[in-house]
Motif scaffolding. Structure first.
Motif, short mmCIF file in Angstrom:
data_model
loop_
_atom_site.label_atom_id
_atom_site.label_comp_id
_atom_site.label_asym_id
_atom_site.label_seq_id
_atom_site.Cartn_x
_atom_site.Cartn_y
_atom_site.Cartn_z
N ASP A 73 0.88 -1.16 0.00
CA ASP A 73 0.00 0.00 0.00
C ASP A 73 0.91 1.21 0.00
O ASP A 73 1.41 1.64 1.05
CB ASP A 73 -0.91 -0.02 1.23
CG ASP A 73 -1.93 1.11 1.22
OD1 ASP A 73 -1.68 2.14 0.56
OD2 ASP A 73 -2.95 0.98 1.90
N ASN A 74 1.18 1.74 -1.17
CA ASN A 74 2.12 2.85 -1.28
C ASN A 74 1.62 4.10 -0.55
O ASN A 74 2.42 4.89 -0.06
CB ASN A 74 2.41 3.16 -2.74
CG ASN A 74 3.31 2.13 -3.38
OD1 ASN A 74 3.88 1.27 -2.70
ND2 ASN A 74 3.42 2.17 -4.70
N ALA A 75 0.33 4.28 -0.50
CA ALA A 75 -0.22 5.45 0.20
C ALA A 75 0.11 5.41 1.68
O ALA A 75 0.27 6.46 2.32
CB ALA A 75 -1.73 5.51 0.00
N LYS A 76 0.22 4.20 2.22
CA LYS A 76 0.54 4.04 3.65
C LYS A 76 2.01 3.70 3.87
O LYS A 76 2.42 3.49 5.01
CB LYS A 76 -0.34 2.96 4.26
CG LYS A 76 -1.82 3.31 4.28
CD LYS A 76 -2.63 2.21 4.95
CE LYS A 76 -4.10 2.58 4.99
NZ LYS A 76 -4.93 1.51 5.63
N ASN A 77 2.76 3.58 2.76
CA ASN A 77 4.18 3.20 2.87
C ASN A 77 4.34 1.86 3.58
O ASN A 77 5.20 1.70 4.45
CB ASN A 77 4.99 4.28 3.60
CG ASN A 77 5.89 5.05 2.66
OD1 ASN A 77 5.64 5.14 1.45
ND2 ASN A 77 6.94 5.61 3.20
N MET A 78 3.53 0.91 3.20
CA MET A 78 3.55 -0.38 3.87
C MET A 78 3.57 -1.53 2.87
O MET A 78 3.09 -1.42 1.74
CB MET A 78 2.33 -0.54 4.78
CG MET A 78 2.34 0.43 5.96
SD MET A 78 1.06 0.09 7.16
CE MET A 78 1.69 -1.41 7.92
N VAL A 79 4.15 -2.62 3.31
CA VAL A 79 4.21 -3.86 2.54
C VAL A 79 3.74 -4.99 3.45
O VAL A 79 3.99 -4.96 4.66
CB VAL A 79 5.64 -4.14 2.04
CG1 VAL A 79 5.68 -5.37 1.14
CG2 VAL A 79 6.19 -2.94 1.31
N PHE A 80 3.08 -5.96 2.86
CA PHE A 80 2.51 -7.04 3.65
C PHE A 80 2.91 -8.40 3.07
O PHE A 80 3.18 -8.53 1.88
CB PHE A 80 0.99 -6.94 3.67
CG PHE A 80 0.49 -5.59 4.10
CD1 PHE A 80 0.16 -4.63 3.16
CD2 PHE A 80 0.37 -5.28 5.45
CE1 PHE A 80 -0.30 -3.37 3.55
CE2 PHE A 80 -0.08 -4.03 5.85
CZ PHE A 80 -0.40 -3.07 4.90
N LEU A 81 2.91 -9.39 3.95
CA LEU A 81 3.11 -10.76 3.50
C LEU A 81 2.10 -11.63 4.21
O LEU A 81 2.19 -11.83 5.42
CB LEU A 81 4.53 -11.24 3.80
CG LEU A 81 4.87 -12.62 3.22
CD1 LEU A 81 4.92 -12.56 1.69
CD2 LEU A 81 6.20 -13.12 3.78
N GLU A 82 1.14 -12.11 3.45
CA GLU A 82 0.14 -13.03 3.97
C GLU A 82 0.69 -14.44 3.83
O GLU A 82 1.03 -14.88 2.73
CB GLU A 82 -1.16 -12.89 3.17
CG GLU A 82 -2.34 -13.66 3.74
CD GLU A 82 -2.93 -12.99 4.97
OE1 GLU A 82 -2.95 -11.75 5.02
OE2 GLU A 82 -3.36 -13.73 5.87
N MET A 83 0.79 -15.14 4.95
CA MET A 83 1.37 -16.48 4.95
C MET A 83 0.33 -17.49 5.41
O MET A 83 -0.15 -17.39 6.55
CB MET A 83 2.61 -16.52 5.86
CG MET A 83 3.64 -15.46 5.54
SD MET A 83 5.18 -15.69 6.46
CE MET A 83 4.60 -15.47 8.13
#
Length: 126
Positions: A73-83
């Motif tokens: 989510d570039n707007a939030k400056n975040m990256v996620f990893l769903e495992m």
């Protein structure tokens, strides 16, 4: 000052799910690929998933394909990893990193990463 902070790790049973989050401050992620790596004691840090700046391309190492999903989510400056469907062999410290450039044209080269978080421990155990 750039800060990368991972969260979401924990102790889970095989077959469980976790969602890792990576929050970045001090720079805008819009133009950079981001990756998730993991490391176990005595082993090299390995790329498990990475995502291009606009989310158009995603890479997964073979051992996590079909189980892990990377997003950003570039707007939030975040990256996620769903495992999902976690296995014993997924136990490791998971790191989020920013790729300063893509020397190979792909986002999974460790050498391209220059900003890292402190890591979050994922332990899969029964």
């Amino acid at each position: 000052q750039v800060q990368v902070v991972e969260s979401g790790g924990g102790l889970v049973q095989p077959g469980s799910s976790l969602r890792l989050s990576c929050e970045v401050s001090g720079l805008t992620l819009d133009y950079f690929a981001m990756g998730w790596f993991r490391q176990t004691p005595g082993m090299e840090r390995e790329a498990i998933s990475c995502i291009s700046a606009n989310s158009g391309r995603r890479y997964y190492t073979d051992s996590v394909k079909g189980r892990f999903t990377i997003s950003r989510d570039n707007a939030k400056n975040m990256v996620f990893l769903e495992m999902n469907s976690l296995k014993f062999e997924d136990t490791a410290v998971y790191y989020c990193g920013r790729a300063a450039y893509l020397s190979t044209g792909h986002c999974q080269a460790l050498i391209d990463y220059d900003e890292w978080g402190q890591g979050t421990q994922v332990t899969v155990s029964s």
